[in-house]
Design an enzyme around this catalytic site. Structure first.
Site, PDB file in Angstrom:
ATOM      1  N   ARG A  88       0.590  -0.961  -0.036  1.00  8.85           N
ATOM      2  CA  ARG A  88      -0.164   0.611   0.126  1.00  8.85           C
ATOM      3  C   ARG A  88       0.875   1.244   0.144  1.00  8.85           C
ATOM      4  NH1 ARG A  88      -5.280  -0.935   1.104  1.00  8.85           N
ATOM      5  NH2 ARG A  88      -6.018  -2.581   2.224  1.00  8.85           N
ATOM      6  N   ARG A 127     -24.265   2.683  -3.174  1.00  4.07           N
ATOM      7  CA  ARG A 127     -24.027   1.134  -2.592  1.00  4.07           C
ATOM      8  C   ARG A 127     -25.080   1.868  -1.245  1.00  4.07           C
ATOM      9  NH1 ARG A 127     -18.080  -1.844  -2.011  1.00  4.07           N
ATOM     10  NH2 ARG A 127     -18.362  -0.614  -0.590  1.00  4.07           N
ATOM     11  N   ARG A 160     -24.439   2.149   5.025  1.00  2.00           N
ATOM     12  CA  ARG A 160     -23.378   2.455   5.631  1.00  2.00           C
ATOM     13  C   ARG A 160     -22.165   4.235   5.626  1.00  2.00           C
ATOM     14  NH1 ARG A 160     -19.124  -1.409   4.313  1.00  2.00           N
ATOM     15  NH2 ARG A 160     -18.579  -0.744   2.705  1.00  2.00           N
ATOM     16  N   ARG A 171     -11.194   8.952   2.030  1.00  2.00           N
ATOM     17  CA  ARG A 171     -10.541   7.641   1.879  1.00  2.00           C
ATOM     18  C   ARG A 171      -9.628   7.618   0.019  1.00  2.00           C
ATOM     19  NH1 ARG A 171     -14.874   2.391   0.997  1.00  2.00           N
ATOM     20  NH2 ARG A 171     -12.247   1.563   0.477  1.00  2.00           N
TER      21      ARG A 171
END
Length: 217
Positions: A88, A127, A160, A171
Protein backbone atom coordinates in the site's frame (compact mmCIF):
# COMPACT_ATOMS: atom_id res chain seq x y z
CA UNK A 1 3.18 -15.00 -13.12
CA UNK A 2 3.81 -12.86 -10.03
CA UNK A 3 1.45 -9.94 -10.05
CA UNK A 4 0.34 -7.00 -7.89
CA UNK A 5 -3.02 -5.30 -8.39
CA UNK A 6 -3.32 -1.61 -7.47
CA UNK A 7 -6.04 1.00 -7.78
CA UNK A 8 -8.16 3.36 -5.68
CA UNK A 9 -11.00 2.22 -3.44
CA UNK A 10 -14.00 1.37 -5.60
CA UNK A 11 -11.87 0.42 -8.61
CA UNK A 12 -13.06 -3.18 -8.39
CA UNK A 13 -9.78 -4.74 -7.25
CA UNK A 14 -11.41 -7.54 -5.24
CA UNK A 15 -13.68 -8.61 -8.09
CA UNK A 16 -10.99 -8.41 -10.77
CA UNK A 17 -8.47 -10.17 -8.54
CA UNK A 18 -10.72 -13.23 -8.38
CA UNK A 19 -11.12 -13.41 -12.17
CA UNK A 20 -7.47 -12.70 -12.99
CA UNK A 21 -6.13 -15.18 -10.43
CA UNK A 22 -8.45 -17.86 -11.82
CA UNK A 23 -7.28 -17.06 -15.37
CA UNK A 24 -3.63 -17.37 -14.34
CA UNK A 25 -4.27 -20.40 -12.08
CA UNK A 26 -2.46 -18.70 -9.19
CA UNK A 27 -3.66 -17.95 -5.65
CA UNK A 28 -5.23 -14.57 -4.91
CA UNK A 29 -3.52 -13.30 -1.79
CA UNK A 30 -5.00 -10.38 0.13
CA UNK A 31 -3.66 -8.92 3.35
CA UNK A 32 -7.16 -9.17 4.82
CA UNK A 33 -7.19 -12.93 4.26
CA UNK A 34 -3.67 -13.27 5.66
CA UNK A 35 -4.55 -11.30 8.80
CA UNK A 36 -7.71 -13.31 9.42
CA UNK A 37 -5.90 -16.62 8.90
CA UNK A 38 -3.06 -15.73 11.27
CA UNK A 39 -5.37 -14.35 13.95
CA UNK A 40 -7.82 -17.28 13.78
CA UNK A 41 -4.98 -19.83 13.87
CA UNK A 42 -3.28 -18.05 16.76
CA UNK A 43 0.13 -17.90 15.04
CA UNK A 44 2.82 -15.81 16.77
CA UNK A 45 2.40 -13.14 14.08
CA UNK A 46 -1.39 -13.32 14.45
CA UNK A 47 -1.16 -12.85 18.22
CA UNK A 48 1.14 -9.85 17.71
CA UNK A 49 -1.13 -8.33 15.05
CA UNK A 50 -4.22 -8.82 17.23
CA UNK A 51 -2.53 -6.96 20.07
CA UNK A 52 -2.22 -3.88 17.86
CA UNK A 53 -5.69 -4.28 16.38
CA UNK A 54 -7.33 -4.64 19.79
CA UNK A 55 -5.62 -1.43 20.87
CA UNK A 56 -6.99 0.35 17.80
CA UNK A 57 -3.52 0.77 16.33
CA UNK A 58 -2.18 0.05 12.85
CA UNK A 59 -0.28 -3.20 12.53
CA UNK A 60 3.39 -2.30 11.88
CA UNK A 61 4.77 -2.93 8.40
CA UNK A 62 7.28 -5.43 9.79
CA UNK A 63 4.49 -7.70 11.08
CA UNK A 64 2.50 -7.40 7.84
CA UNK A 65 5.55 -8.12 5.68
CA UNK A 66 6.47 -11.18 7.74
CA UNK A 67 2.92 -12.50 7.27
CA UNK A 68 3.21 -11.93 3.52
CA UNK A 69 6.61 -13.66 3.51
CA UNK A 70 5.14 -16.75 5.21
CA UNK A 71 2.21 -16.82 2.77
CA UNK A 72 4.39 -16.49 -0.34
CA UNK A 73 6.59 -19.32 0.90
CA UNK A 74 3.64 -21.74 0.81
CA UNK A 75 3.67 -24.36 -2.00
CA UNK A 76 0.64 -23.00 -3.90
CA UNK A 77 2.45 -19.68 -4.50
CA UNK A 78 5.62 -21.26 -5.88
CA UNK A 79 4.58 -20.81 -9.52
CA UNK A 80 2.99 -17.39 -9.10
CA UNK A 81 0.49 -15.30 -7.16
CA UNK A 82 -1.69 -12.21 -7.30
CA UNK A 83 -1.31 -9.75 -4.43
CA UNK A 84 -4.40 -7.65 -3.70
CA UNK A 85 -4.14 -4.90 -1.06
CA UNK A 86 -0.38 -5.13 -0.62
CA UNK A 87 1.84 -3.21 -0.94
CA UNK A 88 0.00 0.00 0.00
CA UNK A 89 3.02 2.30 0.37
CA UNK A 90 6.42 2.65 -1.30
CA UNK A 91 8.27 1.42 1.84
CA UNK A 92 6.11 -1.72 1.69
CA UNK A 93 6.88 -2.06 -2.02
CA UNK A 94 10.60 -1.83 -1.34
CA UNK A 95 10.24 -4.43 1.43
CA UNK A 96 8.32 -6.70 -0.97
CA UNK A 97 11.11 -6.40 -3.56
CA UNK A 98 13.65 -7.44 -0.92
CA UNK A 99 11.42 -10.26 0.33
CA UNK A 100 11.05 -11.67 -3.18
CA UNK A 101 14.77 -11.31 -3.86
CA UNK A 102 15.41 -13.32 -0.69
CA UNK A 103 13.08 -15.98 -2.10
CA UNK A 104 15.00 -15.92 -5.37
CA UNK A 105 12.31 -14.30 -7.49
CA UNK A 106 10.72 -10.94 -8.37
CA UNK A 107 7.47 -9.37 -9.54
CA UNK A 108 6.58 -9.77 -13.19
CA UNK A 109 3.93 -7.09 -13.49
CA UNK A 110 1.89 -4.50 -11.59
CA UNK A 111 -1.60 -3.97 -12.98
CA UNK A 112 -3.19 -0.61 -12.18
CA UNK A 113 -6.97 -0.28 -12.39
CA UNK A 114 -7.48 3.30 -13.56
CA UNK A 115 -10.70 5.09 -12.59
CA UNK A 116 -11.30 8.76 -11.77
CA UNK A 117 -12.50 10.08 -8.41
CA UNK A 118 -15.98 11.03 -9.64
CA UNK A 119 -16.60 7.47 -10.81
CA UNK A 120 -15.35 6.04 -7.51
CA UNK A 121 -17.74 8.29 -5.56
CA UNK A 122 -20.59 7.32 -7.89
CA UNK A 123 -19.89 3.62 -7.41
CA UNK A 124 -19.41 3.63 -3.65
CA UNK A 125 -21.94 6.25 -2.54
CA UNK A 126 -24.72 4.40 -4.39
CA UNK A 127 -24.28 1.23 -2.35
CA UNK A 128 -27.02 0.25 0.09
CA UNK A 129 -26.68 -2.60 2.60
CA UNK A 130 -29.55 -4.71 3.93
CA UNK A 131 -29.87 -4.69 7.73
CA UNK A 132 -31.44 -8.14 7.53
CA UNK A 133 -29.34 -10.37 5.26
CA UNK A 134 -26.37 -8.08 4.61
CA UNK A 135 -26.71 -8.10 0.80
CA UNK A 136 -25.31 -5.02 -0.90
CA UNK A 137 -27.45 -3.33 -3.55
CA UNK A 138 -26.77 -0.23 -5.65
CA UNK A 139 -29.25 2.56 -6.34
CA UNK A 140 -28.07 2.79 -9.96
CA UNK A 141 -26.43 -0.49 -10.99
CA UNK A 142 -28.40 -3.04 -8.93
CA UNK A 143 -31.52 -1.34 -7.60
CA UNK A 144 -34.24 -3.06 -5.60
CA UNK A 145 -37.86 -3.23 -6.75
CA UNK A 146 -39.00 -1.13 -3.80
CA UNK A 147 -36.94 1.84 -2.71
CA UNK A 148 -35.13 1.13 0.56
CA UNK A 149 -36.37 -2.46 0.83
CA UNK A 150 -34.27 -5.57 0.17
CA UNK A 151 -35.65 -7.79 -2.61
CA UNK A 152 -34.07 -10.84 -1.01
CA UNK A 153 -35.41 -10.69 2.55
CA UNK A 154 -37.57 -7.56 2.84
CA UNK A 155 -35.12 -5.93 5.22
CA UNK A 156 -34.40 -2.22 5.48
CA UNK A 157 -31.56 -0.84 3.36
CA UNK A 158 -29.11 1.69 4.76
CA UNK A 159 -25.97 3.53 3.66
CA UNK A 160 -22.88 2.54 5.62
CA UNK A 161 -20.66 5.32 6.91
CA UNK A 162 -17.87 4.00 4.65
CA UNK A 163 -20.13 4.60 1.63
CA UNK A 164 -20.97 8.24 2.39
CA UNK A 165 -19.43 10.76 -0.06
CA UNK A 166 -17.43 12.60 2.61
CA UNK A 167 -15.87 9.34 3.85
CA UNK A 168 -15.08 8.23 0.30
CA UNK A 169 -13.42 11.59 -0.41
CA UNK A 170 -11.23 11.13 2.68
CA UNK A 171 -10.27 7.60 1.55
CA UNK A 172 -9.36 8.92 -1.89
CA UNK A 173 -7.15 11.63 -0.34
CA UNK A 174 -5.39 8.97 1.73
CA UNK A 175 -4.93 6.83 -1.39
CA UNK A 176 -3.45 9.77 -3.30
CA UNK A 177 -0.99 10.47 -0.48
CA UNK A 178 0.10 6.94 0.43
CA UNK A 179 -0.70 4.47 -2.34
CA UNK A 180 -0.72 6.40 -5.61
CA UNK A 181 3.10 6.90 -5.38
CA UNK A 182 3.35 3.14 -6.07
CA UNK A 183 2.47 3.98 -9.67
CA UNK A 184 5.68 6.01 -10.01
CA UNK A 185 7.68 3.40 -8.08
CA UNK A 186 6.69 0.50 -10.32
CA UNK A 187 6.62 2.68 -13.43
CA UNK A 188 10.30 3.43 -12.87
CA UNK A 189 10.93 -0.33 -12.81
CA UNK A 190 9.11 -0.76 -16.11
CA UNK A 191 6.62 -3.14 -14.52
CA UNK A 192 3.46 -1.00 -14.50
CA UNK A 193 0.53 -1.52 -16.86
CA UNK A 194 -2.60 0.61 -16.50
CA UNK A 195 -6.03 -0.44 -17.74
CA UNK A 196 -9.31 1.46 -17.93
CA UNK A 197 -11.46 0.13 -15.05
CA UNK A 198 -14.70 1.86 -16.09
CA UNK A 199 -17.65 0.05 -17.64
CA UNK A 200 -19.09 -3.43 -17.03
CA UNK A 201 -17.06 -5.83 -14.87
CA UNK A 202 -16.74 -8.28 -17.77
CA UNK A 203 -15.23 -5.61 -20.04
CA UNK A 204 -12.64 -4.65 -17.42
CA UNK A 205 -11.70 -8.33 -16.99
CA UNK A 206 -11.20 -8.69 -20.77
CA UNK A 207 -8.93 -5.61 -20.80
CA UNK A 208 -6.94 -6.95 -17.85
CA UNK A 209 -6.43 -10.38 -19.40
CA UNK A 210 -5.53 -8.84 -22.78
CA UNK A 211 -2.90 -6.72 -21.00
CA UNK A 212 -1.52 -9.79 -19.25
CA UNK A 213 -1.34 -11.75 -22.52
CA UNK A 214 0.84 -8.99 -23.95
CA UNK A 215 3.28 -9.76 -21.15
CA UNK A 216 3.08 -13.52 -21.43
CA UNK A 217 0.37 -14.06 -18.81
Amino acid sequence: MRLVLVGPPGAGKGTQAEFIAAHLSVPKISTGDIFRANVSQGTPLGVEAKRYMDAGKLVPDEVTINMVRDRLAEPDASEGFLLDGFPRTTPQAAALDKLLADLGTSLDLVLELVVDDDEVIRRLSGRRTCRGCGKIWHVEFDATTRDGICDRCGGELFQRDDDKPETIAARLREYAEKTAPLVDYYGAQGKLVGIDATGPVEDVTVRAIDALRSYGG
